[in-house]
Design a protein around this motif. Structure first.
Motif, PDB file in Angstrom:
ATOM      1  N   LEU A   6     -21.157  50.698  66.024  1.00 42.25           N
ATOM      2  CA  LEU A   6     -20.616  49.975  67.184  1.00 42.25           C
ATOM      3  C   LEU A   6     -19.503  50.772  67.850  1.00 42.25           C
ATOM      4  N   GLU A   7     -18.647  51.401  67.059  1.00 38.87           N
ATOM      5  CA  GLU A   7     -17.562  52.199  67.625  1.00 38.87           C
ATOM      6  C   GLU A   7     -18.105  53.407  68.394  1.00 38.87           C
ATOM      7  N   ILE A   8     -19.098  54.076  67.834  1.00 40.56           N
ATOM      8  CA  ILE A   8     -19.692  55.231  68.515  1.00 40.56           C
ATOM      9  C   ILE A   8     -20.413  54.762  69.770  1.00 40.56           C
ATOM     10  N   ASP A   9     -21.111  53.637  69.687  1.00 48.26           N
ATOM     11  CA  ASP A   9     -21.791  53.047  70.844  1.00 48.26           C
ATOM     12  C   ASP A   9     -20.780  52.824  71.977  1.00 48.26           C
ATOM     13  N   ARG A  10     -19.646  52.200  71.641  1.00 42.15           N
ATOM     14  CA  ARG A  10     -18.597  51.944  72.651  1.00 42.15           C
ATOM     15  C   ARG A  10     -18.056  53.244  73.228  1.00 42.15           C
ATOM     16  N   GLU A  11     -17.885  54.248  72.377  1.00 42.81           N
ATOM     17  CA  GLU A  11     -17.356  55.538  72.844  1.00 42.81           C
ATOM     18  C   GLU A  11     -18.334  56.193  73.816  1.00 42.81           C
ATOM     19  N   ILE A  12     -19.614  56.115  73.516  1.00 44.79           N
ATOM     20  CA  ILE A  12     -20.631  56.666  74.412  1.00 44.79           C
ATOM     21  C   ILE A  12     -20.567  55.969  75.764  1.00 44.79           C
ATOM     22  N   ARG A  13     -20.446  54.650  75.750  1.00 46.16           N
ATOM     23  CA  ARG A  13     -20.352  53.892  77.005  1.00 46.16           C
ATOM     24  C   ARG A  13     -19.081  54.253  77.775  1.00 46.16           C
ATOM     25  N   THR A  14     -17.973  54.412  77.040  1.00 46.07           N
ATOM     26  CA  THR A  14     -16.702  54.789  77.674  1.00 46.07           C
ATOM     27  C   THR A  14     -16.830  56.135  78.381  1.00 46.07           C
ATOM     28  N   LEU A  15     -17.596  57.035  77.799  1.00 43.91           N
ATOM     29  CA  LEU A  15     -17.793  58.361  78.384  1.00 43.91           C
ATOM     30  C   LEU A  15     -18.894  58.374  79.449  1.00 43.91           C
ATOM     31  N   GLY A  16     -19.433  57.181  79.762  1.00 44.77           N
ATOM     32  CA  GLY A  16     -20.425  57.069  80.834  1.00 44.77           C
ATOM     33  C   GLY A  16     -21.859  57.251  80.404  1.00 44.77           C
ATOM     34  N   GLY A  17     -22.129  57.192  79.113  1.00 44.61           N
ATOM     35  CA  GLY A  17     -23.487  57.395  78.619  1.00 44.61           C
ATOM     36  C   GLY A  17     -24.185  56.105  78.258  1.00 44.61           C
ATOM     37  N   ASP A  18     -25.453  56.242  77.924  1.00 47.30           N
ATOM     38  CA  ASP A  18     -26.281  55.126  77.469  1.00 47.30           C
ATOM     39  C   ASP A  18     -26.628  55.356  75.999  1.00 47.30           C
TER      40      ASP A  18
ATOM     41  N   SER B 246      -9.623  61.015  72.085  1.00 42.93           N
ATOM     42  CA  SER B 246      -9.927  59.704  71.501  1.00 42.93           C
ATOM     43  C   SER B 246     -11.220  59.750  70.687  1.00 42.93           C
ATOM     44  N   THR B 247     -12.193  60.497  71.150  1.00 44.05           N
ATOM     45  CA  THR B 247     -13.463  60.636  70.434  1.00 44.05           C
ATOM     46  C   THR B 247     -13.245  61.404  69.136  1.00 44.05           C
ATOM     47  N   ARG B 248     -12.481  62.481  69.213  1.00 45.78           N
ATOM     48  CA  ARG B 248     -12.195  63.290  68.024  1.00 45.78           C
ATOM     49  C   ARG B 248     -11.475  62.447  66.966  1.00 45.78           C
ATOM     50  N   GLU B 249     -10.480  61.657  67.389  1.00 47.96           N
ATOM     51  CA  GLU B 249      -9.746  60.802  66.456  1.00 47.96           C
ATOM     52  C   GLU B 249     -10.681  59.796  65.782  1.00 47.96           C
ATOM     53  N   LEU B 250     -11.555  59.180  66.565  1.00 52.28           N
ATOM     54  CA  LEU B 250     -12.509  58.211  66.033  1.00 52.28           C
ATOM     55  C   LEU B 250     -13.399  58.862  64.975  1.00 52.28           C
ATOM     56  N   LEU B 251     -13.961  60.015  65.305  1.00 53.23           N
ATOM     57  CA  LEU B 251     -14.885  60.678  64.385  1.00 53.23           C
ATOM     58  C   LEU B 251     -14.174  61.195  63.136  1.00 53.23           C
ATOM     59  N   LEU B 252     -12.952  61.684  63.293  1.00 51.28           N
ATOM     60  CA  LEU B 252     -12.196  62.128  62.119  1.00 51.28           C
ATOM     61  C   LEU B 252     -11.899  60.967  61.177  1.00 51.28           C
TER      62      LEU B 252
END
Length: 151
Positions: free
Chosen positions: A56-68, A125-131
């Motif tokens: 869910l967190e990665i899904d949200r990050e993808i959406r935040t970055l404009g992806g599907d 923010s993406t790097r922090e999430l993944l780390l």
């Protein structure tokens, strides 16, 4: 390390990681269904829920970055889960075999995280999430390694 990855490349890599994270969620669910020990079952269900939260967190990050975000699992994971079922049926639902497979799956997840973190210029923010996620998966992997020695 590659620098200057395009947003499209970052989204593709995040979607691959999302698919693999969902694989882990389903893999742990499958593992919980294939062990006899109640404590292992509970541990695997907790790990499955954790991987679901990561997805869910990665899904949200993808959406935040404009992806599907993609909504699939990989063929390799489907085969891995089938292998767990086959192996446990031949070994009499051997809890040790299931723990070993979870350990192997976590090892692959760590490789996936390491690859995206090393080869991709990610937003902070993406790097922090993944780390953060990688650190917790590393902890789960260490737990599975210890469990494999005592089960």
């Amino acid at each position: 390390m590659e620098v200057g990855n395009t947003n499209s490349e970052i989204l593709d890599r995040l979607n691959t990681l999302l698919t693999r994270t969902r694989d882990g969620e389903r893999g742990y669910q499958e593992a919980a269904e294939n062990v006899k020990d109640a404590e292992l079952k509970s541990l695997f269900l907790a790990q499955s829920r954790q991987r679901g939260e990561y997805a869910l967190e990665i899904d949200r990050e993808i959406r935040t970055l404009g992806g599907d975000p993609e909504n699939s699992t990989s063929l390799a994971a489907d085969l891995h889960r089938a292998w767990i079922n086959i192996k446990t049926s031949f070994t009499g639902n051997d809890d040790k075999a299931v723990v070993e497979e979870c350990k192997r799956g976590d090892g692959q997840a760590l490789d996936d995280y390491q690859e995206i973190l090393q080869s991709t210029s990610l937003p902070a923010s993406t790097r922090e999430l993944l780390l953060r996620q990688k650190e917790r998966i590393d902890s789960a992997h260490a737990s599975m390694s210890r469990l494999a020695q005592v089960v």
